[in-house]
Design a protein around this motif. Structure first.
Motif, PDB file in Angstrom:
ATOM      1  N   ASP A   1     -58.511  -0.264 -24.515  1.00 23.26           N
ATOM      2  CA  ASP A   1     -58.208   0.276 -25.845  1.00 23.26           C
ATOM      3  C   ASP A   1     -58.119   1.803 -25.818  1.00 23.26           C
ATOM      4  O   ASP A   1     -59.008   2.508 -26.301  1.00 23.26           O
ATOM      5  N   PRO A   2     -57.019   2.314 -25.226  1.00 24.13           N
ATOM      6  CA  PRO A   2     -56.895   3.762 -25.087  1.00 24.13           C
ATOM      7  C   PRO A   2     -56.807   4.497 -26.425  1.00 24.13           C
ATOM      8  O   PRO A   2     -57.231   5.646 -26.524  1.00 24.13           O
ATOM      9  N   ASP A   3     -56.281   3.847 -27.459  1.00 25.08           N
ATOM     10  CA  ASP A   3     -56.141   4.528 -28.752  1.00 25.08           C
ATOM     11  C   ASP A   3     -57.496   4.856 -29.367  1.00 25.08           C
ATOM     12  O   ASP A   3     -57.737   5.979 -29.808  1.00 25.08           O
ATOM     13  N   THR A   4     -58.392   3.869 -29.382  1.00 26.46           N
ATOM     14  CA  THR A   4     -59.719   4.129 -29.951  1.00 26.46           C
ATOM     15  C   THR A   4     -60.458   5.164 -29.114  1.00 26.46           C
ATOM     16  O   THR A   4     -61.133   6.048 -29.651  1.00 26.46           O
ATOM     17  N   ALA A   5     -60.315   5.061 -27.795  1.00 30.63           N
ATOM     18  CA  ALA A   5     -60.991   6.021 -26.921  1.00 30.63           C
ATOM     19  C   ALA A   5     -60.500   7.440 -27.196  1.00 30.63           C
ATOM     20  O   ALA A   5     -61.286   8.384 -27.274  1.00 30.63           O
ATOM     21  N   THR A   6     -59.201   7.587 -27.364  1.00 34.01           N
ATOM     22  CA  THR A   6     -58.641   8.913 -27.603  1.00 34.01           C
ATOM     23  C   THR A   6     -59.148   9.476 -28.938  1.00 34.01           C
ATOM     24  O   THR A   6     -59.505  10.654 -29.036  1.00 34.01           O
ATOM     25  N   GLN A   7     -59.238   8.594 -29.939  1.00 31.67           N
ATOM     26  CA  GLN A   7     -59.747   9.039 -31.247  1.00 31.67           C
ATOM     27  C   GLN A   7     -61.230   9.396 -31.204  1.00 31.67           C
ATOM     28  O   GLN A   7     -61.688  10.316 -31.879  1.00 31.67           O
ATOM     29  N   GLN A   8     -61.993   8.610 -30.431  1.00 29.74           N
ATOM     30  CA  GLN A   8     -63.445   8.771 -30.407  1.00 29.74           C
ATOM     31  C   GLN A   8     -63.909   9.716 -29.317  1.00 29.74           C
ATOM     32  O   GLN A   8     -65.104   9.935 -29.153  1.00 29.74           O
ATOM     33  N   GLY A   9     -62.981  10.242 -28.529  1.00 32.53           N
ATOM     34  CA  GLY A   9     -63.322  11.085 -27.384  1.00 32.53           C
ATOM     35  C   GLY A   9     -64.314  12.171 -27.755  1.00 32.53           C
ATOM     36  O   GLY A   9     -64.267  12.724 -28.848  1.00 32.53           O
ATOM     37  N   GLN A  10     -65.226  12.436 -26.848  1.00 26.04           N
ATOM     38  CA  GLN A  10     -66.291  13.392 -27.121  1.00 26.04           C
ATOM     39  C   GLN A  10     -65.783  14.828 -26.939  1.00 26.04           C
ATOM     40  O   GLN A  10     -66.448  15.778 -27.300  1.00 26.04           O
ATOM     41  N   THR A  11     -64.580  14.931 -26.346  1.00 29.12           N
ATOM     42  CA  THR A  11     -63.965  16.241 -26.146  1.00 29.12           C
ATOM     43  C   THR A  11     -62.510  16.143 -26.575  1.00 29.12           C
ATOM     44  O   THR A  11     -62.044  15.067 -26.932  1.00 29.12           O
ATOM     45  N   GLN A  12     -61.822  17.281 -26.517  1.00 22.75           N
ATOM     46  CA  GLN A  12     -60.404  17.271 -26.873  1.00 22.75           C
ATOM     47  C   GLN A  12     -59.594  17.832 -25.728  1.00 22.75           C
ATOM     48  O   GLN A  12     -60.102  18.629 -24.935  1.00 22.75           O
ATOM     49  N   ILE A  13     -58.332  17.426 -25.671  1.00 20.92           N
ATOM     50  CA  ILE A  13     -57.461  17.951 -24.626  1.00 20.92           C
ATOM     51  C   ILE A  13     -57.002  19.359 -25.042  1.00 20.92           C
ATOM     52  O   ILE A  13     -56.584  19.569 -26.182  1.00 20.92           O
ATOM     53  N   HIS A  14     -57.159  20.310 -24.146  1.00 18.69           N
ATOM     54  CA  HIS A  14     -56.595  21.643 -24.391  1.00 18.69           C
ATOM     55  C   HIS A  14     -55.137  21.583 -23.971  1.00 18.69           C
ATOM     56  O   HIS A  14     -54.847  21.510 -22.781  1.00 18.69           O
ATOM     57  N   THR A  15     -54.249  21.576 -24.932  1.00 20.06           N
ATOM     58  CA  THR A  15     -52.831  21.398 -24.574  1.00 20.06           C
ATOM     59  C   THR A  15     -52.106  22.733 -24.492  1.00 20.06           C
ATOM     60  O   THR A  15     -52.549  23.742 -25.061  1.00 20.06           O
ATOM     61  N   GLY A  16     -51.002  22.719 -23.803  1.00 21.52           N
ATOM     62  CA  GLY A  16     -50.116  23.874 -23.745  1.00 21.52           C
ATOM     63  C   GLY A  16     -50.775  25.130 -23.196  1.00 21.52           C
ATOM     64  O   GLY A  16     -50.454  26.246 -23.606  1.00 21.52           O
ATOM     65  N   VAL A  17     -51.691  24.970 -22.279  1.00 23.73           N
ATOM     66  CA  VAL A  17     -52.414  26.126 -21.738  1.00 23.73           C
ATOM     67  C   VAL A  17     -51.577  26.808 -20.649  1.00 23.73           C
ATOM     68  O   VAL A  17     -50.976  26.141 -19.799  1.00 23.73           O
ATOM     69  N   GLU A  18     -51.525  28.135 -20.716  1.00 30.54           N
ATOM     70  CA  GLU A  18     -50.817  28.912 -19.676  1.00 30.54           C
ATOM     71  C   GLU A  18     -51.354  28.552 -18.301  1.00 30.54           C
ATOM     72  O   GLU A  18     -52.578  28.445 -18.129  1.00 30.54           O
ATOM     73  N   ALA A  19     -50.464  28.377 -17.327  1.00 29.90           N
ATOM     74  CA  ALA A  19     -50.866  28.032 -15.966  1.00 29.90           C
ATOM     75  C   ALA A  19     -51.356  29.277 -15.242  1.00 29.90           C
ATOM     76  O   ALA A  19     -50.723  29.783 -14.320  1.00 29.90           O
TER      77      ALA A  19
END
Ligand code: F0G
Length: 352
Positions: free
Chosen positions: A323-341
């Motif tokens: 159940d990746p959807d629930t996991a993504t919603q309940q995740g204890q952290t967040q993805i840092h998106t679009g970060v400069e390389a």
């Protein structure tokens, strides 16, 4: 070489199979029973909590235990196709074992209420998925009727071989602990698994392989709690879609087993389920699906009733990846998106 042969071969003498049974196996069973220091500590009073990781079966849930039996017996009887209703895990297992056994599989699911991982694997194994405008209970009524009128084997837990296979989980628990635990906490949906555990514990007890049987503590989701409410729930709702069931097939047998065991069936709210789901991942590194966390949510709800020094097993029925959807919603952290390389940027993000 010492290969695990699968649960039918390993527990052959305890199962209704013969030399004539063509065994269809994915080498399921033999799943780990691990201690949970985080839960033992929460209970205190010298209690020992263990987790039965049945989400580590080949298709990611305990359903493989029942399905190796159901599909082997269907094949023995000459079936070329199988059918089931499912909230997702039964369909994944049915699809995989049908693939292994060279049979066709048809699965009826409640449209829009099956977790993504379960759909993905069922498609990969090559089953036909029929998503109906109705819930699990309606799908089960339908497959019962279809299997009565057409030449197709029903592999839901109303098929008695399913519970025969699933009882081996209780054998494994006793084999690992050296005796039955004092308490068994387990999620309840269609109520087959709790019934199967009781069969397994009872057989081992009767044959002198255990000195006792555990108290069964089954947990339904509060929005889908027919056994607790003692009435059919027409519109079951819960985040734990695996146990979104309002009229369980093994209701009567489960209730009787629980009563004889001296335990109970209770309900846990979605909030309690999700808190247990996050706790297991964050503190034990164990990622189960939401329905499975109902066993731990229930234990935490009942923790003050657990006797001093008790050994408790919580059954974790399905893998978190289902159940990746629930996991993504309940995740204890967040993805840092679009970060400069750029290392300096990343270091700053990390708080350095
Ligand atoms: N946990 C998980 C992950 C399940 O998938 C199920 C049932 C249960 C617990 C409850 O077990 O039904 O024997 O009381 N899933 C079924 C399915 C209904 O179709 O996959 P139960």
């Amino acid at each position: 070489v010492r290969l695990w042969p699968g649960l039918i071969q390993h527990y052959r003498e305890w199962l209704p199979v013969s030399a004539a049974t063509p065994i269809v196996t994915l080498h399921e069973g033999n799943t780990p029973l691990i201690p949970s220091p985080a839960l033992s500590q929460r209970l205190g009073r010298d209690c020992q909590v263990y987790l039965k990781l049945d989400g580590l079966n080949p298709t990611g849930s305990f359903k493989d235990r029942g399905m190796t039996m159901a599909v082997s017996k269907a094949k023995e009887a000459g079936a070329e196709a199988i059918i089931c209703a499912s909230t997702g895990n039964t369909s994944a297992a049915a699809a995989a074992f049908a693939a292994k056994g060279g049979m066709r599989a048809y699965v009826l699911i409640p449209d829009g209420y099956v977790a993504k991982g379960k759909l993905a694997q069922t498609l990969m194994y090559g089953a036909e998925i029929i998503a109906i405008k109705g819930n699990f209970d309606r799908a089960l009524e339908m497959v019962r009727q279809i299997s009565e009128h057409y030449p197709i084997a029903l592999v839901n837990s109303v098929n008695r071989f399913r519970l025969e296979g699933q009882k081996t989980a209780a054998f494994e628990v006793v084999d690992a602990l050296g005796d039955a635990p004092d308490w068994l906490c387990i999620p309840v949906g269609n109520a087959g698994n709790i019934t199967a555990y009781w069969m397994g514990f009872s057989q081992y007890f009767q044959q002198g392989k255990a000195t006792q049987r555990p108290r069964l503590h089954g947990f339904e989701a509060a929005g889908a709690a027919p056994i607790v409410l003692n009435r059919v729930v027409e519109h079951p709702e819960t985040v734990a879609t695996a146990i979104r069931i309002g009229n369980p097939a093994s209701w009567v047998k489960a209730k009787a087993s629980v009563q004889v065991s001296g335990g109970q069936v209770d309900s846990v709210t979605d909030e309690e389920i999700l808190a247990a789901y996050r706790l297991l991942a964050a503190e034990e590194g164990v990622f189960c699906e939401p329905a499975s966390a109902a066993s731990v949510a229930g234990l935490l709800k009942w923790r003050d009733q657990v006797p001093v020094g008790a050994r408790v097993v919580c059954v974790l029925t399905g893998n978190g990846l289902k159940d990746p959807d629930t996991a993504t919603q309940q995740g204890q952290t967040q993805i840092h998106t679009g970060v400069e390389a750029d290392p300096a940027t990343v270091a700053r993000l990390m708080g350095f």
